[in-house]
Write a protein that holds these residues in place. Sequence first.
Motif, mmCIF file in Angstrom:
data_model
loop_
_atom_site.group_PDB
_atom_site.id
_atom_site.type_symbol
_atom_site.label_atom_id
_atom_site.label_comp_id
_atom_site.label_asym_id
_atom_site.label_seq_id
_atom_site.Cartn_x
_atom_site.Cartn_y
_atom_site.Cartn_z
ATOM 1 N N PHE A 77 0.832 -1.205 0.000
ATOM 2 C CA PHE A 77 0.000 0.000 0.000
ATOM 3 C C PHE A 77 0.871 1.260 0.000
ATOM 4 N N THR A 78 1.970 1.238 0.763
ATOM 5 C CA THR A 78 2.859 2.398 0.754
ATOM 6 C C THR A 78 3.481 2.591 -0.625
ATOM 7 N N GLN A 79 3.797 1.476 -1.293
ATOM 8 C CA GLN A 79 4.339 1.589 -2.648
ATOM 9 C C GLN A 79 3.263 2.084 -3.623
ATOM 10 N N ALA A 80 2.009 1.666 -3.387
ATOM 11 C CA ALA A 80 0.907 2.139 -4.231
ATOM 12 C C ALA A 80 0.726 3.648 -4.093
ATOM 13 N N ILE A 81 0.970 4.190 -2.904
ATOM 14 C CA ILE A 81 0.873 5.637 -2.710
ATOM 15 C C ILE A 81 1.922 6.348 -3.553
ATOM 16 N N LEU A 82 3.136 5.804 -3.592
ATOM 17 C CA LEU A 82 4.193 6.393 -4.415
ATOM 18 C C LEU A 82 3.860 6.310 -5.903
ATOM 19 N N VAL A 83 3.389 5.142 -6.333
ATOM 20 C CA VAL A 83 3.050 4.970 -7.752
ATOM 21 C C VAL A 83 1.909 5.906 -8.138
ATOM 22 N N ALA A 84 0.919 6.043 -7.259
ATOM 23 C CA ALA A 84 -0.167 6.983 -7.530
ATOM 24 C C ALA A 84 0.367 8.404 -7.631
ATOM 25 N N GLY A 85 1.404 8.711 -6.848
ATOM 26 C CA GLY A 85 2.027 10.023 -6.957
ATOM 27 C C GLY A 85 2.655 10.243 -8.323
ATOM 28 N N VAL A 86 3.305 9.197 -8.851
ATOM 29 C CA VAL A 86 3.875 9.290 -10.201
ATOM 30 C C VAL A 86 2.765 9.492 -11.229
ATOM 31 N N PHE A 87 1.706 8.693 -11.124
ATOM 32 C CA PHE A 87 0.585 8.831 -12.063
ATOM 33 C C PHE A 87 -0.073 10.202 -11.939
ATOM 34 N N MET A 91 -0.650 12.610 -14.961
ATOM 35 C CA MET A 91 -1.995 12.673 -15.533
ATOM 36 C C MET A 91 -2.937 13.670 -14.862
ATOM 37 N N ARG A 92 -2.739 13.945 -13.561
ATOM 38 C CA ARG A 92 -3.608 14.896 -12.878
ATOM 39 C C ARG A 92 -2.788 15.791 -11.961
ATOM 40 N N PRO A 93 -1.817 16.531 -12.499
ATOM 41 C CA PRO A 93 -0.925 17.325 -11.644
ATOM 42 C C PRO A 93 -1.635 18.437 -10.881
ATOM 43 N N GLU A 94 -2.818 18.842 -11.359
ATOM 44 C CA GLU A 94 -3.530 19.923 -10.679
ATOM 45 C C GLU A 94 -4.330 19.428 -9.481
ATOM 46 N N GLU A 95 -4.422 18.139 -9.259
ATOM 47 C CA GLU A 95 -5.223 17.577 -8.177
ATOM 48 C C GLU A 95 -4.598 17.903 -6.823
ATOM 49 N N ALA A 266 -0.731 7.409 -24.675
ATOM 50 C CA ALA A 266 -0.615 7.259 -26.129
ATOM 51 C C ALA A 266 -1.686 6.327 -26.675
ATOM 52 N N PHE A 267 -1.937 5.215 -25.989
ATOM 53 C CA PHE A 267 -2.888 4.233 -26.494
ATOM 54 C C PHE A 267 -4.334 4.657 -26.271
ATOM 55 N N ALA A 268 -4.591 5.387 -25.181
ATOM 56 C CA ALA A 268 -5.961 5.766 -24.843
ATOM 57 C C ALA A 268 -6.412 7.025 -25.565
ATOM 58 N N ASP A 269 -5.490 7.772 -26.149
ATOM 59 C CA ASP A 269 -5.843 9.005 -26.849
ATOM 60 C C ASP A 269 -6.789 8.682 -27.999
ATOM 61 N N GLY A 270 -8.003 9.223 -27.928
ATOM 62 C CA GLY A 270 -9.010 8.944 -28.950
ATOM 63 C C GLY A 270 -9.796 7.682 -28.692
ATOM 64 N N ASP A 271 -9.457 6.973 -27.581
ATOM 65 C CA ASP A 271 -10.157 5.723 -27.292
ATOM 66 C C ASP A 271 -10.679 5.698 -25.860
ATOM 67 N N GLY A 272 -10.788 6.850 -25.252
ATOM 68 C CA GLY A 272 -11.278 6.875 -23.881
ATOM 69 C C GLY A 272 -10.903 8.185 -23.220
ATOM 70 N N PRO A 273 -10.979 8.241 -21.880
ATOM 71 C CA PRO A 273 -10.655 9.464 -21.159
ATOM 72 C C PRO A 273 -9.245 9.923 -21.464
ATOM 73 N N LYS A 274 -9.069 11.197 -21.694
ATOM 74 C CA LYS A 274 -7.769 11.756 -22.036
ATOM 75 C C LYS A 274 -7.133 12.364 -20.793
ATOM 76 N N THR A 275 -5.858 12.254 -20.690
ATOM 77 C CA THR A 275 -5.109 12.877 -19.611
ATOM 78 C C THR A 275 -3.943 13.625 -20.202
ATOM 79 N N GLU A 276 -3.478 14.610 -19.452
ATOM 80 C CA GLU A 276 -2.371 15.433 -19.932
ATOM 81 C C GLU A 276 -1.172 15.268 -19.038
ATOM 82 N N PRO A 277 0.033 15.293 -19.596
ATOM 83 C CA PRO A 277 1.234 15.195 -18.772
ATOM 84 C C PRO A 277 1.424 16.439 -17.939
ATOM 85 N N ALA A 278 2.289 16.343 -16.960
ATOM 86 C CA ALA A 278 2.574 17.493 -16.107
ATOM 87 C C ALA A 278 3.275 18.578 -16.902
#
Length: 278
Positions: A77-87, A91-95, A266-278
């Motif tokens: 779970f602690t590692q999941a917190i770090l990975v979520a931070g990377v994501f 993908m959602r730097p303004e959150e 790259a794969f989801a662009d045009g095929d689902g929810p779009k996200t933007e890099p930081a």
Amino acid sequence: MTEFSASDAALEGFHLIRRRWRVVLGWAGFTLLALVMIVVLSAVLSVVASAVGGGGDAARNPALGVAGVIVLCSFLFTQAILVAGVFRLEMRPEEPAFMHLRLGRDELRLLLVWLITITGAWVLGWLAAVIGHALGAGGVGLELLAAVLAIYLGLRFALAAPISFAERRIDFLRSWRLTRGRVLSLLGMSALSLCLILLVTLTVFVALVLVALGFGGLDGLSGVFGGSEALQSHPGIFLLAFVIQIVLAPVVWTLGMAPVAAAYRAFADGDGPKTEPA
């Protein structure tokens, strides 16, 4: 669909660290805090489990086994917190979040994705071992085939983690659809990412060994390889090695997970929810 470059995706972790190096360095503090909490939790659970089950090892004391599972889930779970931070950076730097780290549903979904993946890999390995044992000598080839199948399935489901974060749902089938026809590209990206991580780790390790040799000679290497007893013989080198490990952990997670997020975008662009890099 955005054009996907395996080499560019593999380097996304370096680009992210360059842009947000202060944040990644700050994650080392979280890593240290999480390590302390896990050590304390492990000690408390071991005492409680021994008292409840009457001591013994995990085979004779189920309470120790349960305690081990709890500690493992806490670590994941602690590692999941770090990975979520990377994501989140990708993908959602303004959150809103402290150093882009949070404790919420995104992290719980990542934990569930990992537990499902680990369970699936264990089942696949168990089946390969059982069938291989039944076939005797021919089982070696079967285990090799199982390893190839595990790598293939791992690549097909590699986007389940970023999907769980970006789309807020656990959907392995969507990862399967997005990766159709792109296994070789993902394999190249993963192989290059792994090589880069190994290169960074090896470089840091060699630098640490040279420092230990410079300050303590051959005996100084015990500060790096000697374990906890090295804290008494070479405290400076031991503490330096410990700090480097703490700092290196979020760096490695960033180098490993940022490419996966880039592949998802790259794969989801045009095929689902779009996200933007930081």
